[in-house]
Design a protein around this motif. Structure first.
Motif, PDB file in Angstrom:
ATOM      1  N   THR A 284       0.855  -0.997   0.029  1.00 34.94           N
ATOM      2  CA  THR A 284       0.034  -0.018   0.047  1.00 34.94           C
ATOM      3  C   THR A 284       0.989   1.330   0.004  1.00 34.94           C
ATOM      4  O   THR A 284       2.219   1.246   0.338  1.00 34.94           O
ATOM      5  CB  THR A 284      -1.076   0.257   1.149  1.00 34.94           C
ATOM      6  OG1 THR A 284      -1.874   1.148   1.166  1.00 34.94           O
ATOM      7  CG2 THR A 284      -0.195   0.564   2.480  1.00 34.94           C
TER       8      THR A 284
ATOM      9  N   GLY B 121       0.465   5.750   0.683  1.00 39.20           N
ATOM     10  CA  GLY B 121      -0.320   6.666   1.132  1.00 39.20           C
ATOM     11  C   GLY B 121       0.202   8.213   1.030  1.00 39.20           C
ATOM     12  O   GLY B 121       1.469   8.330   1.003  1.00 39.20           O
TER      13      GLY B 121
ATOM     14  N   GLU C 206      -4.717   6.073   1.224  1.00 38.18           N
ATOM     15  CA  GLU C 206      -4.237   5.094   0.558  1.00 38.18           C
ATOM     16  C   GLU C 206      -4.555   4.845  -0.776  1.00 38.18           C
ATOM     17  O   GLU C 206      -5.605   5.290  -1.322  1.00 38.18           O
ATOM     18  CB  GLU C 206      -4.431   3.721   1.423  1.00 38.18           C
ATOM     19  CG  GLU C 206      -3.916   3.904   2.899  1.00 38.18           C
ATOM     20  CD  GLU C 206      -4.382   2.381   3.634  1.00 38.18           C
ATOM     21  OE1 GLU C 206      -3.317   1.927   4.091  1.00 38.18           O
ATOM     22  OE2 GLU C 206      -5.542   2.132   3.516  1.00 38.18           O
TER      23      GLU C 206
END
Length: 328
Positions: A281, A283, A308
């Motif tokens: 992920t 962000g 995200e």
């Protein structure tokens, strides 16, 4: 105002951090211990490392003495029905999760040096609430379910070592997870991980007293031990947290924060349908910080948020952190 900011920032050049910068550095130190299970990766959608827990001033050493940070953290995320997550020997589909934790992070910095740097120690405890809904697939049969738990997290101790040379600051750390929190392998929602973990890494901060600009980068690796209740073991994780800020007045700075999180090795013990299961992920978001006095006591506050994106094999959403730090 500008001259006053620069005088405060220039104290870093001489290996001491005072006034507003000390409060910022102390809070950055305390935030470094935060590794909350906020329904975010690996087994059951939960990882040890909380992406974005480090931000600006990560490698600036605090002054000797005791300190305390209170950090309120909100997180909400989901994964669609086409993104299965491991849940012991079963699967979770269409996960929808929300989490709130009140981080209590005391720290202590002794008035000494080790290997030419300043050591510091802290530990995080988190009263929290976690709510999860999902479709659970057991032996090919799928049923809908939801769960909510309120209680105490695991314990997260951290040891750090800081160095400074002019505008350049470095920090090395080791942290980990002591699995004593609220955990049940049959529940959808948990506050404990159900396993131990250790994380090692370091940070660099560029802090220029002439311009008021700051940049920080923190990187590390997480090794997860096996969950003996489910025989599931998360893979090795790499994480990078970033922060950039600029003082705009003697009491306020603004900037951006971001993170990258990537599993380097696959989980083991996961359902066969997951295959070579690795999560990732990224962000990014804004931040703002204030330094002010309340009844003659210096107070530091910071608000930052993350959205995200480019997420795989885990839930995707956003989070907000509000930090309020008082000297002891």
């Amino acid at each position: 105002m500008k001259r006053k900011i620069l005088r405060i920032l220039s104290s870093v050049r001489h290996g001491t951090v005072s006034g507003p910068v000390r409060k910022i550095a102390t809070t950055a130190l305390l935030m470094a211990t935060i590794s909350a299970p906020a329904a975010q990766a690996d087994e059951g959608g939960t990882s040890f490392w909380l992406p974005g827990q480090y931000g600006s001033f990560a490698a600036v050493a605090p002054e000797p003495g005791a300190s305390l940070a209170m950090v309120s953290y909100w997180y909400s995320a989901r994964a669609d029905a086409q993104t299965p997550l491991g849940f012991g020997n079963d699967l979770k589909l269409g996960v929808d999760a929300s989490y709130f934790g009140q981080f209590i992070v005391p720290g202590y910095t002794p008035d000494t040096t080790f290997l030419g740097g300043r050591p510091s120690f802290s530990i995080a405890l988190i009263p929290a609430r976690n709510r999860v809904s999902a479709d659970v697939s057991v032996g090919g049969v799928t049923t809908a379910g939801s769960d909510e738990v309120t209680g105490i997290s695991d314990l997260y101790p951290t040891a750090q070592l800081f160095w400074n040379r002019g505008v350049h600051n470095w920090m090395a750390y080791v942290t980990g997870n002591i699995p004593i929190g609220s955990y049940d392998p049959t529940r959808l929602a948990n506050l404990g991980l159900g396993h131990a973990a250790i994380d090692i890494g370091g940070a660099y901060t560029y802090l220029n007293p002439e311009t008021g600009w700051e940049f920080s980068a923190t990187a590390g690796l997480t090794y997860n031990f096996k969950n003996s209740d489910t025989n599931y073991q998360n893979g090795i994780d790499f994480h990078l947290d970033l922060g950039v800020s600029k003082f705009v007045t003697e009491q306020m700075y603004v900037g951006l924060v971001g993170f990258a999180y990537q599993q380097l090795t696959a989980d083991s013990g996961q359902p066969a349908i997951l295959g070579d299961f690795k999560s990732q992920t990224y962000g990014i978001g804004p931040q703002i910080g204030w330094i002010f006095e309340a009844g003659g006591t210096p107070v530091f506050a910071n608000l930052r948020g993350y959205k995200e994106f480019n997420t795989k094999s885990r839930v995707e959403g956003g989070g907000v952190m509000f930090t309020f730090s008082l000297p002891l």
